[in-house]
Design an enzyme around this catalytic site. Structure first.
Site, PDB file in Angstrom:
ATOM      1  N   SER A 153       5.961  -9.566  -3.650  1.00  0.00           N
ATOM      2  CA  SER A 153       6.490  -9.313  -2.113  1.00  0.00           C
ATOM      3  C   SER A 153       8.083  -9.964  -2.104  1.00  0.00           C
ATOM      4  O   SER A 153       8.270 -10.850  -3.042  1.00  0.00           O
ATOM      5  CB  SER A 153       5.636  -9.954  -1.012  1.00  0.00           C
ATOM      6  OG  SER A 153       6.298  -9.984   0.065  1.00  0.00           O
TER       7      SER A 153
ATOM      8  N   TYR B  67       0.383 -17.006   2.065  1.00  0.00           N
ATOM      9  CA  TYR B  67       0.888 -15.824   1.547  1.00  0.00           C
ATOM     10  C   TYR B  67       2.101 -16.055   0.618  1.00  0.00           C
ATOM     11  O   TYR B  67       2.101 -15.570  -0.457  1.00  0.00           O
ATOM     12  CB  TYR B  67       1.293 -14.889   2.509  1.00  0.00           C
ATOM     13  CG  TYR B  67       1.444 -13.363   2.119  1.00  0.00           C
ATOM     14  CD1 TYR B  67       0.637 -12.410   1.919  1.00  0.00           C
ATOM     15  CD2 TYR B  67       2.747 -12.992   2.038  1.00  0.00           C
ATOM     16  CE1 TYR B  67       1.221 -11.274   1.748  1.00  0.00           C
ATOM     17  CE2 TYR B  67       3.179 -11.884   1.541  1.00  0.00           C
ATOM     18  CZ  TYR B  67       2.483 -10.696   1.481  1.00  0.00           C
ATOM     19  OH  TYR B  67       2.687  -9.543   1.137  1.00  0.00           O
TER      20      TYR B  67
HETATM   21  N1  LIG Z   1       2.829  -3.572   3.277  1.00  0.00           N
HETATM   22  C1  LIG Z   1       3.827  -4.616   3.268  1.00  0.00           C
HETATM   23  O1  LIG Z   1       4.919  -4.593   4.078  1.00  0.00           O
HETATM   24  C2  LIG Z   1       3.691  -5.224   2.044  1.00  0.00           C
HETATM   25  C3  LIG Z   1       5.090  -5.842   1.523  1.00  0.00           C
HETATM   26  C4  LIG Z   1       5.115  -6.371   0.422  1.00  0.00           C
HETATM   27  C5  LIG Z   1       3.992  -6.824  -0.582  1.00  0.00           C
HETATM   28  N2  LIG Z   1       3.046  -6.066   0.088  1.00  0.00           N
HETATM   29  C6  LIG Z   1       1.684  -6.339  -0.762  1.00  0.00           C
HETATM   30  O2  LIG Z   1       1.144  -5.327  -1.298  1.00  0.00           O
HETATM   31  C7  LIG Z   1      -0.365  -5.429  -1.549  1.00  0.00           C
HETATM   32  C8  LIG Z   1      -0.912  -4.249  -0.664  1.00  0.00           C
HETATM   33  O3  LIG Z   1      -0.658  -4.384   0.793  1.00  0.00           O
HETATM   34  P1  LIG Z   1      -1.181  -3.257   1.837  1.00  0.00           P
HETATM   35  O4  LIG Z   1       0.256  -3.229   2.694  1.00  0.00           O
HETATM   36  O5  LIG Z   1      -1.063  -1.893   1.056  1.00  0.00           O
HETATM   37  O6  LIG Z   1      -2.249  -3.773   2.318  1.00  0.00           O
HETATM   38  P2  LIG Z   1      -3.407  -2.794   2.949  1.00  0.00           P
HETATM   39  O7  LIG Z   1      -4.025  -3.647   3.966  1.00  0.00           O
HETATM   40  O8  LIG Z   1      -2.826  -1.184   3.222  1.00  0.00           O
HETATM   41  O9  LIG Z   1      -4.256  -2.805   1.655  1.00  0.00           O
HETATM   42  C9  LIG Z   1      -4.772  -3.658   0.906  1.00  0.00           C
HETATM   43  C10 LIG Z   1      -6.050  -3.355   0.377  1.00  0.00           C
HETATM   44  O10 LIG Z   1      -6.533  -4.309  -0.094  1.00  0.00           O
HETATM   45  C11 LIG Z   1      -7.910  -4.575   0.087  1.00  0.00           C
HETATM   46  N3  LIG Z   1      -8.283  -6.088   0.166  1.00  0.00           N
HETATM   47  C12 LIG Z   1      -8.046  -7.134   0.644  1.00  0.00           C
HETATM   48  N4  LIG Z   1      -8.411  -8.249   0.480  1.00  0.00           N
HETATM   49  C13 LIG Z   1      -9.378  -7.944  -0.354  1.00  0.00           C
HETATM   50  C14 LIG Z   1     -10.286  -8.790  -1.099  1.00  0.00           C
HETATM   51  N5  LIG Z   1     -10.401  -9.860  -1.053  1.00  0.00           N
HETATM   52  N6  LIG Z   1     -11.191  -7.821  -2.065  1.00  0.00           N
HETATM   53  C15 LIG Z   1     -11.053  -6.594  -2.487  1.00  0.00           C
HETATM   54  N7  LIG Z   1      -9.920  -5.691  -1.883  1.00  0.00           N
HETATM   55  C16 LIG Z   1      -9.287  -6.448  -0.738  1.00  0.00           C
HETATM   56  C17 LIG Z   1      -8.050  -4.170   1.461  1.00  0.00           C
HETATM   57  O11 LIG Z   1      -9.475  -3.651   1.786  1.00  0.00           O
HETATM   58  C18 LIG Z   1      -7.331  -2.798   1.401  1.00  0.00           C
HETATM   59  O12 LIG Z   1      -7.702  -1.842   0.986  1.00  0.00           O
HETATM   60  C19 LIG Z   1      -0.637  -6.809  -1.110  1.00  0.00           C
HETATM   61  O13 LIG Z   1      -0.722  -7.682  -1.911  1.00  0.00           O
HETATM   62  C20 LIG Z   1       0.618  -7.190  -0.191  1.00  0.00           C
HETATM   63  O14 LIG Z   1       0.919  -8.515  -0.227  1.00  0.00           O
HETATM   64  C21 LIG Z   1       2.919  -5.257   1.136  1.00  0.00           C
END
Ligand SMILES: NC(=O)c1ccc[n+]([C@@H]2O[C@H](COP(=O)([O-])OP(=O)(O)OC[C@H]3O[C@@H](n4cnc5c(N)ncnc54)[C@H](O)[C@@H]3O)[C@@H](O)[C@H]2O)c1
Length: 260
Positions: A142, A155
């Site tokens: 991130s 985080y």
């Molecule tokens: N959305 C953003 O703005 C953003 C920005 C930078 C980084 N990220 C990173 O991208 C990654 C994905 O995020 P996203 O936005 O797609 O989120 P999201 O919530 O849409 O998807 C995350 C997925 O991870 C799964 N998950 C969460 N905790 C879990 C666990 N303990 N065991 C198994 N599965 C688990 C959830 O069920 C979900 O399906 C994350 O690592 C997040 O930190 C997201």
């Protein structure tokens, strides 16, 4: 959520026929987009998510397999099939609170999911990759792996730790044809972001309507959310032959946030 989603065509030409990929958090958001993109390139995908139904749905869409586990459960992580060519450590979650109020158990949980599980998966996947002389470890970090924001102690510290893990794996994997990289998005249009809007409104004391514009997009030069498919296209590129020299990198996909 701001504006309309931007269409993201598949522009990366990569053939992953015969390759296998493990995608954590593949049931939603970025992980889902990446699982579908890798499958479209020909990879056999294992979708891992604690939301079993979501994992199964995406696995069906991707023509792959699903595994429903909580990545905080080290025993379950150690039972995953890690004989794969591509590991995408993507699962993550957020908790927003000032440090004095931050629940210690929640802090530990985020670190188990976002640092320890990637480590446990990588350590068991690497021997298979080394044996084949090819592997791709891709860690969805991130901007918060490179910069801090208030109220995100778990985080930000977990993502910074993931950056360090990725670099060590890059150094060890180089002679075996294995690259390890982080992708560093700013705010992506996913459920994770949607759930933060209400939390941030409360914590910052501003209306929800102002959170995206005044908090989330304040530091980015390009004032829109990133689409999950834009992250997936970069993941696909990292699996191409010309990307073989990219390792130990942290690739900002942040609309200029970290240029500040
Ligand atoms: N959305 C953003 O703005 C953003 C920005 C930078 C980084 N990220 C990173 O991208 C990654 C994905 O995020 P996203 O936005 O797609 O989120 P999201 O919530 O849409 O998807 C995350 C997925 O991870 C799964 N998950 C969460 N905790 C879990 C666990 N303990 N065991 C198994 N599965 C688990 C959830 O069920 C979900 O399906 C994350 O690592 C997040 O930190 C997201």
């Amino acid at each position: 959520m701001t504006a309309e989603p931007v269409a993201v065509p598949h522009v990366v030409n990569v053939d992953l026929t015969g390759r296998t990929a493990l995608v954590t958090g593949g049931g939603s958001g970025i992980g889902r987009a990446c699982a579908l993109r890798l499958a479209a390139a020909g990879a056999a995908v294992l979708v891992v998510d604690r939301n079993v139904e979501a994992a199964k749905t995406v696995a069906t869409e991707a023509g792959g397999r699903a595994e429903g586990i909580d990545l905080a459960d080290a025993g379950a992580v150690d039972r995953l099939d890690t004989d794969v060519d591509i590991v995408l450590n993507n699962a993550g979650l957020q908790h927003v609170a000032p440090v004095p109020d931050f629940p210690a158990e929640r802090f530990a949980y985020l670190h188990r999911v976002m640092v320890e599980a990637p480590f446990l998966i990588i350590r068991r996947a690497l021997p298979h990759m080394y044996a084949r002389g090819w592997g791709r470890i891709i860690n969805i970090s991130s901007v918060h792996g490179l910069r801090a924001s208030p109220y995100k102690a778990a985080y930000v510290s977990a993502k910074h730790a993931l950056e360090g893990l990725s670099k060590v794996v890059a150094l060890e994997g180089a002679e075996h044809g294995v690259t390890a990289n982080c992708i560093n998005p700013a705010y992506v249009r996913t459920a994770l972001v949607e759930s933060q809007i209400a939390d941030q409104a409360t914590t910052h004391g501003i209306p929800e309507s102002e959170v995206v514009e005044k908090i989330m997009l304040a530091r980015a030069a390009i004032k829109r959310l990133i689409e999950p498919e834009e992250v997936a296209e970069l993941v696909a590129y990292l699996c191409t032959p010309p990307a073989a020299f990219i390792t130990g990198a942290s690739i900002a996909l942040d609309g200029g946030w970290t240029a500040n």
